[in-house]
Motif scaffolding. Sequence first.
Motif, PDB file in Angstrom:
ATOM      1  N   THR A  94      62.762  47.900  14.340  1.00 30.71           N
ATOM      2  CA  THR A  94      62.357  46.507  14.507  1.00 30.71           C
ATOM      3  C   THR A  94      62.300  45.892  13.123  1.00 30.71           C
ATOM      4  OG1 THR A  94      59.980  46.974  14.376  1.00 30.71           O
ATOM      5  CG2 THR A  94      60.962  46.974  16.576  1.00 30.71           C
ATOM      6  N   GLY A  95      62.762  44.650  12.995  1.00 36.57           N
ATOM      7  CA  GLY A  95      62.752  43.974  11.696  1.00 36.57           C
ATOM      8  C   GLY A  95      63.507  44.792  10.673  1.00 36.57           C
ATOM      9  N   GLY A  96      63.008  44.753   9.447  1.00 36.73           N
ATOM     10  CA  GLY A  96      63.534  45.619   8.411  1.00 36.73           C
ATOM     11  C   GLY A  96      64.841  45.205   7.767  1.00 36.73           C
ATOM     12  N   THR A  97      65.280  43.958   7.966  1.00 38.26           N
ATOM     13  CA  THR A  97      66.517  43.501   7.339  1.00 38.26           C
ATOM     14  C   THR A  97      66.194  42.634   6.130  1.00 38.26           C
ATOM     15  OG1 THR A  97      66.760  41.411   8.546  1.00 38.26           O
ATOM     16  CG2 THR A  97      67.575  43.406   9.647  1.00 38.26           C
ATOM     17  N   ALA A  98      67.214  42.069   5.521  1.00 34.79           N
ATOM     18  CA  ALA A  98      67.023  41.168   4.377  1.00 34.79           C
ATOM     19  C   ALA A  98      66.239  39.919   4.760  1.00 34.79           C
ATOM     20  CB  ALA A  98      68.375  40.785   3.792  1.00 34.79           C
ATOM     21  N   PHE A  99      66.159  39.633   6.055  1.00 32.98           N
ATOM     22  CA  PHE A  99      65.442  38.448   6.536  1.00 32.98           C
ATOM     23  C   PHE A  99      63.990  38.742   6.888  1.00 32.98           C
ATOM     24  CE2 PHE A  99      69.933  37.912   7.669  1.00 32.98           C
ATOM     25  CZ  PHE A  99      70.205  36.802   6.881  1.00 32.98           C
ATOM     26  N   HIS A 100      63.554  39.983   6.685  1.00 31.56           N
ATOM     27  CA  HIS A 100      62.204  40.390   7.057  1.00 31.56           C
ATOM     28  C   HIS A 100      61.442  40.932   5.853  1.00 31.56           C
ATOM     29  CE1 HIS A 100      64.577  40.929  10.841  1.00 31.56           C
ATOM     30  NE2 HIS A 100      63.547  40.279  11.326  1.00 31.56           N
ATOM     31  N   SER A 101      60.119  40.909   5.950  1.00 30.46           N
ATOM     32  CA  SER A 101      59.284  41.537   4.933  1.00 30.46           C
ATOM     33  C   SER A 101      58.634  42.809   5.470  1.00 30.46           C
ATOM     34  CB  SER A 101      58.207  40.571   4.432  1.00 30.46           C
ATOM     35  OG  SER A 101      57.391  40.152   5.507  1.00 30.46           O
ATOM     36  N   GLU A 102      58.811  43.063   6.767  1.00 27.09           N
ATOM     37  CA  GLU A 102      58.271  44.260   7.398  1.00 27.09           C
ATOM     38  C   GLU A 102      59.303  44.826   8.354  1.00 27.09           C
ATOM     39  OE1 GLU A 102      54.665  43.266   9.432  1.00 27.09           O
ATOM     40  OE2 GLU A 102      53.649  42.623   7.605  1.00 27.09           O
ATOM     41  N   GLY A 103      59.158  46.091   8.653  1.00 29.51           N
ATOM     42  CA  GLY A 103      60.041  46.722   9.621  1.00 29.51           C
ATOM     43  C   GLY A 103      59.485  48.055  10.055  1.00 29.51           C
ATOM     44  N   THR A 104      59.970  48.533  11.202  1.00 30.46           N
ATOM     45  CA  THR A 104      59.612  49.863  11.668  1.00 30.46           C
ATOM     46  C   THR A 104      60.888  50.626  11.988  1.00 30.46           C
ATOM     47  OG1 THR A 104      59.437  49.287  14.014  1.00 30.46           O
ATOM     48  CG2 THR A 104      57.429  49.081  12.676  1.00 30.46           C
ATOM     49  N   VAL A 105      60.803  51.927  11.827  1.00 23.66           N
ATOM     50  CA  VAL A 105      61.910  52.813  12.184  1.00 23.66           C
ATOM     51  C   VAL A 105      61.305  54.005  12.917  1.00 23.66           C
ATOM     52  CG1 VAL A 105      63.819  54.249  11.374  1.00 23.66           C
ATOM     53  CG2 VAL A 105      63.250  52.127  10.158  1.00 23.66           C
ATOM     54  N   GLU A 106      61.711  54.180  14.163  1.00 24.52           N
ATOM     55  CA  GLU A 106      61.300  55.353  14.922  1.00 24.52           C
ATOM     56  C   GLU A 106      62.417  56.379  14.812  1.00 24.52           C
ATOM     57  OE1 GLU A 106      59.991  56.741  19.409  1.00 24.52           O
ATOM     58  OE2 GLU A 106      60.390  54.617  19.016  1.00 24.52           O
TER      59      GLU A 106
END
Length: 143
Positions: A94-106
């Motif tokens: 979820t999120g985690g791209t250049a357009f985000h400041s947060e993200g998750t990786v399962e």
Amino acid sequence: MARRSARPSRPPRPAVPTMCPCGLGVPYADCCGAFHAGGATAPTAERLMRSRYSAFAVGDAGYLLRTWHPSTRPAHLDLDGSVRWTGLDILATTGGTAFHSEGTVEFAAHYRVGGEVGAQRECSRFLREGGGWFYLDGEGGPG
């Protein structure tokens, strides 16, 4: 007769792989190896996750500490040289791209210790600060 001083026994550091352990199917030097060497930074949370997995596989504790967010980073990290990392599955992001400041990786990180196989499953949280991604923390455990 010369005396030898006793040295503590350390597990051998894994050899640098030809292909990258992260599972993208490209040479290590052109993939996570560039991040480990400091020549590039991971552009997404998923790529940071993959590079951190590869750092475990090649025994690069320094990279793991450098990419760990300062608010949760341990003072030191001792890697278990008896663990052989055998594969990585990204299950969700979820999120985690250049357009985000947060993200998750399962993910599920597969390993072998002696004759036993296992998997570490985790949903990791990442923050982007100062143009770079950092591992914050994760929830999960052996799967």
